[in-house]
Structures are given as C-alpha cells and as structure tokens.
Design an enzyme around this catalytic site. Structure first.
Site, short mmCIF file in Angstrom:
data_model
loop_
_atom_site.label_atom_id
_atom_site.label_comp_id
_atom_site.label_asym_id
_atom_site.label_seq_id
_atom_site.Cartn_x
_atom_site.Cartn_y
_atom_site.Cartn_z
N HIS B 131 15.48 -35.51 34.01
CA HIS B 131 15.30 -35.87 32.61
C HIS B 131 14.29 -37.03 32.57
O HIS B 131 14.21 -37.81 33.52
CB HIS B 131 16.67 -36.32 32.08
N ASP B 208 22.26 -39.48 38.40
CA ASP B 208 22.29 -39.37 36.94
C ASP B 208 23.39 -38.36 36.59
O ASP B 208 23.23 -37.16 36.75
CB ASP B 208 20.91 -38.90 36.45
N GLN B 211 25.07 -35.21 32.46
CA GLN B 211 25.61 -33.87 32.20
C GLN B 211 26.87 -33.59 33.01
O GLN B 211 27.85 -33.08 32.49
CB GLN B 211 24.57 -32.80 32.55
N LYS B 234 28.67 -37.87 25.74
CA LYS B 234 28.67 -36.49 26.25
C LYS B 234 30.04 -36.13 26.82
O LYS B 234 30.29 -34.98 27.18
CB LYS B 234 27.60 -36.33 27.33
N CYS B 372 13.56 -32.87 27.13
CA CYS B 372 13.14 -34.10 27.81
C CYS B 372 12.90 -33.87 29.29
O CYS B 372 13.16 -34.74 30.12
CB CYS B 372 14.14 -35.24 27.59
#
Lengths: 153, 414
Positions: B131, B208, B211, B234, B372
C-alpha cells in the site's frame, strides 16, 4: 490505411450537432428506472467517436475524475464556434461527458460562458444520483471547457 | 492465544449481523450488501455503546487530573491497551503504542527508528504489493538518510517471489517492511518466513497488518517481528485509533518523533527529559474514546472462536471464486491459495468505476480503483480493479447478490 486524424474524429461526432440537449432531456425524462437511465447514458458514451491516441496526453487530461478523461477542442475561425471532443476509459463517465459535450459543443465561447450548466444538470436530475466524487469529476470537465472558452473571449 | 475473554459464544453470521446497526438498512431501495470491509468495517453496537458511555459518564483527560472522572477515563483507556497487548500476545503493554492508524504507525517507525538508524547505502526492503502507506514513508526516510529501497517482485499469481527476496537480503539490508495481507489482492504473505530470513540477515522487520488483523489471529511473539502496525477501524473499532506494536528493546532506544503533552517527563528551557514507554510516543491528548471503543471491539471479537470465523470467511471466498468462474471475461487478480476473504477482479469491457456505480445502485458497496497500490496496478497493467472484501458478518447470500448484480451489469453493456 492512414491513421484517422483529429479532424476525422471531429467530423464523425454528431453529439451537440444533430443530437441536442432537448433530445437527451426528452429521452431521460421518459426513462424512470435507474437501469434504463444508465443504459441510455452508456449508449450516449458509445456515440462519442473517441480520440486519437496521440491526444490522450497530460495537456488534455482532466484531473479530479476517478477514471481517465481527456478533452480536446478546436475553434472554427469562420463561425467563431468552439468544437469539442471528449473521451474516457469508463463508460458511465464517458456517457456523462457526452451530455456535457452536447450542452457545449458548437457554441461560441460567449455562449459557453453564459450557459448555466447547473440548471441543465438539475433539469436532467443527474447530479443528485451521482456520488460526490463523480459529481466533482463532472464539474472538473465543466471547468476545463469554461477555461478553454475564456481563452477566446 | 491469550484472548482477554475466553471464547464462549457460538458463531452465527446471521445473528452477528443484527448487532451491527449500519448493516441493517436499505441503500438505493435495496438491502445494503456491504462488501467494502477492506476499506473500513462496520461497528457493532457494543463499540458504539462503549464510546457513548465514555462521553456520557467518564469524559476527562487521561493521566493528569486529580479527580474521579479522569481516574475512570485513564483506567478504561489503559485497560484498552491491555486488551490489545493480550490480543496480539505482546510481551508487555509498554510495547503497545496508540497511533491514529496503520499509516501513522509506519510513519512513526520510519521517522523515529529509520531516521536515527539508517545511513547512506543502507537498504530497506519492501514488496511490490505494498500500500502507498508502506512505500512513501520509506521513500521519505530514504531521501533523508541516503538509504536505498529494494522491492521484492510479485509473481503472476499474486504471491511474492521468495527466491528474489533471498537474493535481495544482504548485510546492507537494515529494514524489511512487508504487508501481511494485500489489500488489493488478498494474498497472505509468508511473513513468518520473511521475518526469520530478515533476522538472519540482521535486519529489523515491520509488518503492515492493516488487512490481516481483521481476518487472522496475530501473535507478535510467534511471528517474532520487531514492529506490527494495525488500524482499529478495520477491526470493527472506530476510526482514528491504531496500534504500533514494537519490541521493547527497540522502542526504548528510539527517539520521540512528536513532542508535547503526555510524552514529557520534565521540561525546562534548557533541556527536556521524556516519559517512559509507551507514553514517549504518545504526544498530546490521545484518542481516548476511540481507544476505549477499540478495546470494546476486541472484547466483542474475543467472544468467538477465531477458527469458526476463519472457516466462515473461507466459505465466502470459496463461493465467490466458484461464482466468478461463471462470469465470462472476468479476471480475478491474485489466485494465491492463501488469501483473506477478498476478491479483486476486472471484467473485460467494463471499467471498475462503472462497476462501482452500477453495484451501488443495487445496494452493493465495493471499492473500485487502484486501492492505493499504483505500483502493483502498473505491474498488472490495469487501471484498477473492483474489489469485494468480506467480513465475518457477510453471508453466502451477500456473495450471491454480488454475482447476480455483476451479471445484470454485464447485460447492460451488451
């Protein structure tokens, strides 16, 4: 066969020449369900002749749209009218752009600047159905066309 | 797994979705089918209540005032931190830093750790499916320090080229920052192996988890990563709150990156000493209600056996893959066996932005565009995709509604 030139594309376009805003208004008011309306908008987009690949460049690119949109123009020196071509890779955007084109194509720069496009959108009941991002994209196209017209005023 | 609350509730998606008020509404005259969970998830009533309760009864600034409300606010706020600690199985609450979200967490590491530890010629490895939030912070720190960025290539099937990764690793590698699960493709990366190889090379690792954390149970000690970044919104919590997990030995040697408020120990005009972890990295009044709301989201999730949730999400993804095979001209992006419940696709002749508009008219919320991940889209040679991303409250009926709508749209384009 030689590549079609920009002039060929202008010659092929009938939107805003034989197809007028009134035609579009009449058709849209007749269609009441969203599916038919969008099919019609997609269809309008298909009527656009497109653009030569060589014109799909930064100079003609409209920022602020979710998809890619380009506008090119030429001024007819004899009549003082401004002719426009627009293209996009997304069909609904292209159809909406076609409506903007019909509103402005073949008008003099003065007429373009005097046209109340918001009233046209209002009458077509268009903007209300568009997401804010999509509405902004449409307004970016309008801003570009108005600034083109201003160059000749 | 050390959840704050022992799982005790049978997972039933139909029952669960009743507890998310925003899911129970009509959009454009159709029942909402919310398939944009990778952008943000909906919030259960329990989260909304927790935030409301804080504002109604406990609203006060934390860690400061000598009064009861502040004491209650501080207690709830710090309890939320403990819930995150146990959710991630971090070794200590000192390793849980509140941020605004994943993006801020990554920027914190880039600017604090990166800027103070990287020098010209050092290498940062990221991947081709990152991202922008895990690309641009490293570009900035690379400009500031002279470090170089190396990119692990993405293979045709949407997985990382691990051989290429091994080749990229060297004594120059100082940091490896990779996404756990791709927001654009759904691919779950073999982060444990990536971390192991990075540590062998002597590099620090950042994952990261924006998600992945909504779909997988993450255990930072098991992964053995140095940093893990995630976003509350999220994971069924509020926006404006996220977490940087950091290994305490690293956090303690990192300089502060923003200054003022809680992060200060003592200030004079000559010198300032900083507070201890985790407050050293939390300048200014924090997002108190959001932290409490996020804590409530973790409590909510802790009711369930995660295996049940994962099995349900697998079922959704399998059904989506199955139905996608009936769509002529569809190309599903990323066909890794190991995927979170997310289907990113393009259909011949129909632009993603057209899909977005026409699905919305049928009450179906998806994301369209480049997600993104412009470098990844460039590699795939597409302007973007339509992305349907599922959460545990989605049902097989939602998946079927999506594919009925896709077929309808295809007919409009004939």
């Amino acid at each position: 066969m030689t590549e079609p030139t920009r002039a060929d594309f202008f010659a092929k376009n009938t939107l805003g020449i034989t197809t007028t805003l009134t035609d579009i208004q009449d058709t849209i008011s007749f269609l009441d369900d969203w599916e038919e309306r969008y099919s019609y908008i997609i269809d309008l987009g298909r009527q656009l002749p497109g653009l030569p690949e060589a014109d799909k460049v930064e100079e003609n690119y409209i920022h602020g749209c979710q998809s890619q949109v380009w506008i090119v123009h030429q001024l007819d020196p004899e009549t003082g009218r401004l002719f426009l071509l627009v293209d996009s890779d997304a069909m609904i955007v292209k159809g909406l752009a076609a409506i903007v084109l019909v509103a402005y194509n073949g008008k003099t720069p003065r007429e373009i600047l005097d046209l109340d496009i918001e009233a046209v959108f209002e009458e077509l009941d268009l903007i209300r159905h568009l997401s804010p991002t999509r509405g902004n994209g449409l307004r970016s196209m309008v801003r570009r066309i108005r600034s083109l017209a201003e160059q000749y005023c | 797994m050390t959840a704050a609350v022992q799982p005790q509730r049978v997972f039933d998606p139909y029952e669960v979705r009743q507890e998310f008020p925003a899911l129970n509404q009509e959009v454009n005259g159709k029942p909402l089918v919310y398939l944009d969970n990778a952008a943000t998830s909906q919030k259960p009533e329990a989260v909304l209540q927790a935030m409301m309760h804080y504002y109604r009864f406990d609203n006060a600034n934390v860690h400061r005032a000598a009064h009861t409300l502040s004491d209650r606010a501080t207690r709830s706020f710090e309890q939320a931190r403990l819930k995150v600690r146990s959710w991630l199985n971090a070794a200590s609450p000192n390793e849980i830093i509140w941020t605004r979200g994943t993006t801020e967490a990554i920027n914190l590491v880039a600017q604090s750790y990166g800027r103070s530890h990287l020098k010209a010629g050092d290498e940062i490895i990221i991947s081709g499916m990152e991202h922008h939030s895990n690309i641009v912070p490293w570009q900035l720190v690379a400009q500031q320090t002279g470090a170089l960025i190396k990119v692990i290539p993405v293979r045709e099937n949407g997985t990382l080229d691990m051989d290429a990764y091994r080749q990229l690793l060297s004594e120059r590698t100082k940091l490896v920052a990779v996404v756990h699960a791709s927001n654009a493709l759904g691919t779950i990366n073999p982060v444990k192996e990536i971390i192991r190889l990075a540590r062998q090379a002597g590099a620090v690792t950042l994952i990261d988890g924006a998600q992945a954390s909504a779909h997988l149970r993450v255990d930072v000690q098991d992964l053995d990563c140095d940093f893990y970044a995630l976003s509350g919104h999220k994971m069924f919590g509020p926006t404006g709150i996220g977490v940087l997990y950091g290994r305490e030995s690293l956090l303690s040697i990192m300089p502060p990156w923003q200054a003022g408020g809680e992060m200060i120990d003592r200030v004079s005009f000559d010198t300032t000493t900083f507070n201890d972890l985790p407050f050293k990295f939390e300048a200014g009044t924090p997002a108190i209600s959001q932290a409490i709301g996020f804590g409530a989201a973790l409590d909510y999730l802790s009711q369930f056996n995660w295996e049940d949730i994962m099995a349900h999400e697998h079922k959704l993804l399998d059904r989506a893959r199955e139905l996608s095979q009936e769509i002529p001209g569809i190309r599903v992006m990323g066909d890794s066996e190991n995927k979170v419940a997310l289907l990113s696709f393009v259909v011949e002749g129909i632009h993603p932005s057209d899909f977005g508009t026409l699905l919305d008219h049928q009450g179906i919320a998806v994301r369209t565009g480049h997600h993104c991940c412009m470098p990844l889209m460039d590699q795939l040679a597409i302007p973007g995709t339509t992305r349907a991303s599922f959460a545990f409250y989605n049902t097989l009926e939602d998946v079927e509604a999506l594919f009925r709508a896709i077929q309808k749209i295809q007919k409009m384009f004939v």
